[in-house]
Design an enzyme around this catalytic site. Structure first.
Site, short mmCIF file in Angstrom:
data_model
loop_
_atom_site.label_atom_id
_atom_site.label_comp_id
_atom_site.label_asym_id
_atom_site.label_seq_id
_atom_site.Cartn_x
_atom_site.Cartn_y
_atom_site.Cartn_z
CG ASP A 7 -1.98 1.27 1.14
OD1 ASP A 7 -2.63 1.31 0.04
OD2 ASP A 7 -2.13 1.67 2.13
CB SER A 8 0.39 4.88 -0.97
OG SER A 8 -1.00 4.95 -0.12
CE1 TYR A 39 2.70 4.85 -3.78
CE2 TYR A 39 1.55 2.69 -4.30
CZ TYR A 39 2.63 3.53 -4.00
OH TYR A 39 3.79 2.65 -3.84
N GLY A 40 -3.14 8.11 -4.60
CA GLY A 40 -4.28 8.50 -5.30
C GLY A 40 -4.18 9.71 -6.11
CB CYS A 70 -2.96 0.07 -2.70
SG CYS A 70 -2.98 1.45 -3.26
CG ASN A 71 -9.67 -0.27 -3.04
OD1 ASN A 71 -10.53 -0.82 -3.47
ND2 ASN A 71 -8.94 -0.11 -1.68
CB THR A 72 -4.84 3.88 -5.87
OG1 THR A 72 -5.65 4.87 -5.48
CG2 THR A 72 -4.27 4.67 -7.05
CD GLU A 146 -0.43 6.97 5.60
OE1 GLU A 146 0.93 7.15 6.20
OE2 GLU A 146 -0.83 6.06 5.35
CB CYS A 176 -9.15 4.11 -0.39
SG CYS A 176 -7.53 4.57 0.68
CB THR A 177 -6.75 -0.78 2.21
OG1 THR A 177 -5.59 0.37 2.01
CG2 THR A 177 -7.22 -1.57 1.31
CG HIS A 178 -5.31 4.76 3.82
ND1 HIS A 178 -4.61 4.49 2.80
CD2 HIS A 178 -4.15 5.36 4.69
CE1 HIS A 178 -3.53 4.76 2.88
NE2 HIS A 178 -3.12 5.59 4.03
#
Length: 258
Positions: A7-8, A39-40, A70-72, A146, A176-178
């Protein structure tokens, strides 16, 4: 088995947490590219370069399964920007496992990053289900998370900034996994059943990974601020797993440990 995630930043830990809790005593590897988060909003070319380097690195480590946390990134991969057939590991898509949780003709709200929305990958995957789809890019969510601001008036106000005009949906995809970290605020702002793609990932992995009752081992590779990542990872995982943290960055498409 060796299972890799990427993931980012810290978002993918919401996926890792559920997988480790379910399958337990395997070797887990997680790359958090906090140097390049989010990354988005990054150029796709840059993300593709990073992912190709990471996947070569994971192949060298002998990873058996790589989970898109990471979906992006996955929305880009599913658009064939990367030939996944050249790698030895099995790849698990998070978008495909999110869509599995959606029924025909449902009213669906997708919350995602700007790049995920722009790729149109979710739209394409959902087309056969004839859903009524609304999409909202929420670019402030990832920086907020973050920074460790997950609760309270600041988090609530930013969620409301994007969702205040929304009504009711059958399903709300946290694309988005966040975003599961803000789930409490999202549920207050808009009505609908929350879809966490991580649940689909766990169900999918049951076809490939046995449950191992021994203690799991987790190795974290982090490109940016390591102490900050450690602090937030401990907040999310809340378990005393056997862990190792290593700094990892990319230089001209090569992996550099430092």
């Amino acid at each position: 088995m060796k299972i890799g995630f990427f993931d980012s930043g810290i978002g993918g830990l919401t996926v890792l947490k559920k997988v480790v809790k379910t399958f337990k005593g395997h070797q887990y590897f997680y790359f958090g590219d906090t140097m390049n988060v989010p990354y988005g909003s990054k150029p796709i070319k840059k993300i593709v370069s990073i992912l190709k380097s990471l996947f070569r690195f994971y192949d060298e480590l002998g990873i058996d399964i790589v989970v898109a946390a990471c979906n992006t990134s996955d929305s880009i991969i599913l658009r064939n920007y990367i030939d996944m057939s050249v790698y030895k590991f099995k790849y698990i898509s998070i978008l495909e496992n999110a869509v599995q949780q959606i029924n025909v003709n449902e009213r669906v709200l997708l919350l995602a990053t700007e790049n995920t929305v722009k790729t149109g990958t979710y739209r394409e995957l959902l087309a056969s289900k004839r859903v009524k789809l609304s999409e909202i890019a929420c670019p402030l969510f990832v920086p907020l998370i973050e920074e460790g601001i997950w609760h309270g008036p600041i988090a609530e106000s930013i969620v409301n900034f994007y969702l205040r005009k929304q009504k009711k949906y059958d399903k709300i995809i946290l694309g988005c996994t966040h975003y599961p970290i803000l789930e409490k605020h999202i549920k207050k702002a808009v009505k609908g059943e929350i879809v966490d793609p991580a649940n689909g990932i766990v169900d999918s992995l049951k076809n490939y990974i046995p449950i191992n009752e021994s203690s799991p081992e987790i190795t974290f590779f982090v490109s940016g601020n390591l102490p900050k990542f450690i602090y937030n990872s401990e907040r999310i995982l809340r378990k005393n797993y056997k862990v190792k943290y290593l700094s990892l960055a990319f230089d001209e498409s090569e992996v550099v440990l430092w």
